[in-house]
Design an enzyme around this catalytic site. Sequence first.
Site, PDB file in Angstrom:
ATOM      1  N   TYR A 345      -3.995  -4.605  -0.889  1.00  0.00           N
ATOM      2  CA  TYR A 345      -4.378  -3.603  -1.881  1.00  0.00           C
ATOM      3  C   TYR A 345      -5.738  -3.941  -2.491  1.00  0.00           C
ATOM      4  O   TYR A 345      -6.059  -5.103  -2.738  1.00  0.00           O
ATOM      5  CB  TYR A 345      -3.325  -3.545  -2.995  1.00  0.00           C
ATOM      6  CG  TYR A 345      -3.388  -2.291  -3.817  1.00  0.00           C
ATOM      7  CD1 TYR A 345      -2.748  -1.140  -3.393  1.00  0.00           C
ATOM      8  CD2 TYR A 345      -4.090  -2.247  -5.004  1.00  0.00           C
ATOM      9  CE1 TYR A 345      -2.799   0.031  -4.142  1.00  0.00           C
ATOM     10  CE2 TYR A 345      -4.156  -1.093  -5.763  1.00  0.00           C
ATOM     11  CZ  TYR A 345      -3.508   0.048  -5.335  1.00  0.00           C
ATOM     12  OH  TYR A 345      -3.577   1.203  -6.071  1.00  0.00           O
ATOM     13  N   GLU A 379      -3.721  -1.002 -11.859  1.00  0.00           N
ATOM     14  CA  GLU A 379      -3.349  -0.889 -10.450  1.00  0.00           C
ATOM     15  C   GLU A 379      -2.777  -2.192  -9.896  1.00  0.00           C
ATOM     16  O   GLU A 379      -1.975  -2.185  -8.964  1.00  0.00           O
ATOM     17  CB  GLU A 379      -4.561  -0.483  -9.610  1.00  0.00           C
ATOM     18  CG  GLU A 379      -4.988   0.953  -9.774  1.00  0.00           C
ATOM     19  CD  GLU A 379      -6.023   1.349  -8.752  1.00  0.00           C
ATOM     20  OE1 GLU A 379      -5.686   1.424  -7.558  1.00  0.00           O
ATOM     21  OE2 GLU A 379      -7.181   1.598  -9.133  1.00  0.00           O
ATOM     22  N   LYS A 440      -9.296   4.995   8.228  1.00  0.00           N
ATOM     23  CA  LYS A 440      -8.708   4.677   6.934  1.00  0.00           C
ATOM     24  C   LYS A 440      -7.645   5.699   6.545  1.00  0.00           C
ATOM     25  O   LYS A 440      -7.822   6.898   6.698  1.00  0.00           O
ATOM     26  CB  LYS A 440      -9.804   4.636   5.862  1.00  0.00           C
ATOM     27  CG  LYS A 440      -9.304   4.621   4.429  1.00  0.00           C
ATOM     28  CD  LYS A 440      -8.555   3.344   4.138  1.00  0.00           C
ATOM     29  CE  LYS A 440      -7.846   3.428   2.788  1.00  0.00           C
ATOM     30  NZ  LYS A 440      -7.004   2.251   2.543  1.00  0.00           N
TER      31      LYS A 440
END
Length: 507
Positions: A345, A379, A440
């Site tokens: 991430y 996040e 992506k």
Amino acid sequence: MAQTDLPAAFGFLASARTGGGRIPAAEFTTRGHHTPLSERLHALTVDAVLVRPHEGSGGAHATDGDTLVLFAGEIYNRDEIDDALGSRGHASDAEAVIGLFEKYGPHAFRLINGRYAALLLAGKRVLAATDHAGSVPLYVRPEPGHVLAATEVKVLAEAGGAIRGAPVPGTRRIRKLPGVHQVPAGAVLDIRVDTGEVTVHRTWTPPVHRRLVTESEALNNVRAALEKAVIRRLPAGGRPLVVLSGGIDSSAVAALSAGAATAGIDTLSMGTDVSNEFPQARVVAEHLESRHRELTVGSGDLLALLPHTVHAAESFDPEVIEYLLPLTALYRRIDGPPRRILTGYGADIPLGGMHREDRLPNLDTAVVFDMDTFDGLNEMSPVLSTVAGHWSTHPYWDREVLELLTVLEAGLKRRYGRDKWVLRAAMSDLLPAETVNRPKLGVHEGSGTTTSFSLLVRQAGGAEEDVPAVKARVVQQLFDLTVVGRVHPDDIAVEEIIGKILAEGRR
């Protein structure tokens, strides 16, 4: 330095006061053992609750004379810190922080590369510090004579009303919680407990300069920095668990983990009945010979976790919640004992991976904007995984990796018509060509999260053009209910909230 399986503490609640006062009930979302702590320093009375992964585990706090440190998370550059202090005698990260403070004062936090929130109390001062990315959120409520601090803001919501006080420059007030502020990423709030006065010290800011280097130098630097960050996050024994989508970001972390973990690695992929990336992840897992699992979550079950995601992340940004929703579902379905989990991430932010932009000035502008606006979105919050007892960590947001990726000029990020070229090229010898060249796809896209959430709004009668606004209001109301109002996520029906929002819009 490889890490132990889990940090000494996942989070904390603390009360520091010169006189009376109370500590609110410690109602954390994070799962763990609550360890109470009471200390009487020269000028302050301190009560705290530490959330530890194991009963009786130590190392999350340390004292030296009139100085006390509470520490949630972990430090990744302990070897360098111990060298700087001229001693290897610090048994814990909390003790290392005290050693740094004694030598460098509040600027000690500029030397730490980690994933942490820390509270240091000395004299009549409370220093509330976050890591460079604010990846372990920290909230404070300062008022004259009393400072409350916690790694989950809902714990401070339990404290009730507060003196609003003056705004604290450079911090973010929390919606509907007067007097509560979030410590900025890469900052120390230096709070005078007797007066409530706050000074902000910056310890890290996103770099805005760019470096011009050759292709070979860029590839070597990216590979070395990412490998170092991965190794620092591996457990000292046992097998790390890597979340694997089959994209270049997570696949790179998995490949480097497999190369360094002597016991091998486990990998895990998640999809829904709407969409998954299982075939792409399987290619990587077979190539690395990892012990691989696939989890399928029904789209209805996934959307039912919207209140839980907001409750854990304490964010009301709808796009961020969509990103985090599949991760929330995944972490909750990892059975067995608590695990150390590595993810891919965050690579998109410094590399501009979500921007399909060939014009380099525009791409770099997007990177600057994203690096300027990540703070406060939560996040990277570990609560998403600690709610299930697991510890997640993100090598792309290691301080050294983040600085390196950010300062690379845009032509290395978008090159030869390919996004994130420098990362793909740096990992080309460790991964299958189809993985290196795969376009992506965001985690929310690969799992079908965005599609499912949008469909939920349309099925309730929302027009296509109204979907983004309705999503934003839904997430905002979920924040107000679960974080501010402390309503349990299981007691919330998202469909009812959507219906009420749409009905209000028709009036």
